[in-house]
Design a protein around this motif. Sequence first.
Motif: not given
Length: 356
Positions: A117-146
């Motif tokens: 679990v990664r705490w303090g990771c607020k999602v601000t947007g999701v485009l395709g399977r790329t997740v963007t967080f409030a601090d500007g970091a991004t993650v490209d998901a192989e499989l994304l589950v909301g």
Amino acid sequence: MHVTIIGAGLGGLTLARVLHVHGIPSTVYEAEESPTARSQGGMLDIHDYNGQIAVEAAGLMDEFRALVLPGREAMRVLDSGGAVLFEKGDDGTGGRPEVQRADLRQMLLDSVPAGTVRWGCKVTGVLGRTVTFADGATVDAELLVGADGAWSRVRPLLSDAKPEYAGVSFVETYLHDADTRHPEVAKAVGGGSMFAPGQGKGIFAHREAGGVLHAYVEFTRPVEWFGDLSHITAEFEGWAPELTALLTESDTTPVFRPHFTLPSGHRWERVPGVTLIGDAAHLMPPNGEGANLAMLDGAELARALASHDDVETALATFEEAMFVRAVETAEESEEMLQSLFGDEPPQKLLDLLIDA
């Protein structure tokens, strides 16, 4: 395969745990700063036909049983004058044992590998399977589950549906050290849960751990009706004082909680590499099933991924079963709401309980 899960609620954590049981790695991203960043709510009854199936899949039945609060399956129905109309004790053989939500969540947190679990990771947007967080970091998901609840950031990838007000809200209160400080109220509530339904309103309470009474004063009213809550007490004029005290003697500031819902039968066409579980998929008014369904969703998704070589086949199989479960539960939820707030309270609730 690596699974990216958005939301460290009961559904997301159950998914992560059952994936771990099957040797599938995952990472859970949670907006809260820590496991104790906010209160996790009250008690949950975990049912043998859905929630406990998920606990079993997670290999945590012994740990779960250690959390169960004895006697809390006891239930009573009162009329507005405080008379007991229906009562059922808890002999320990029921299928809906009660646990504190915070304890259940901690059990799941303790069961996944450190760092999952990664705490303090607020999602601000999701485009395709790329997740963007409030601090500007991004993650490209192989499989994304909301697994991120009513206002899911992942849902728009699959559906245009948005939560709408369900026409029902509750005002949440707590009485502490109830047996000593509020003995008449504690006597009225009894050892488990208490329901006092009325026309378009009702007072409901649970006995939690540590002598706490957790109450929900519910109304079927437009959301604008609630205002500053100052007029709520007047709605219960003539009701027994041991019932209205659950509102007027609250040891905490009453909290207004409107209920929202997604359209009944909400579903979507298969989108590669993305799916939803829990309230993100099938939000409905509180009916005792939400946490159970979220946990079962998590467990069933993990088991589908473990049993199919093709991810898309696994997701399609999981979703079709989940859609059916959600519709059935929504229909049962509507029946329960009618029994609580319909034209003949509390008789409809009594009929429902007796038939069960």
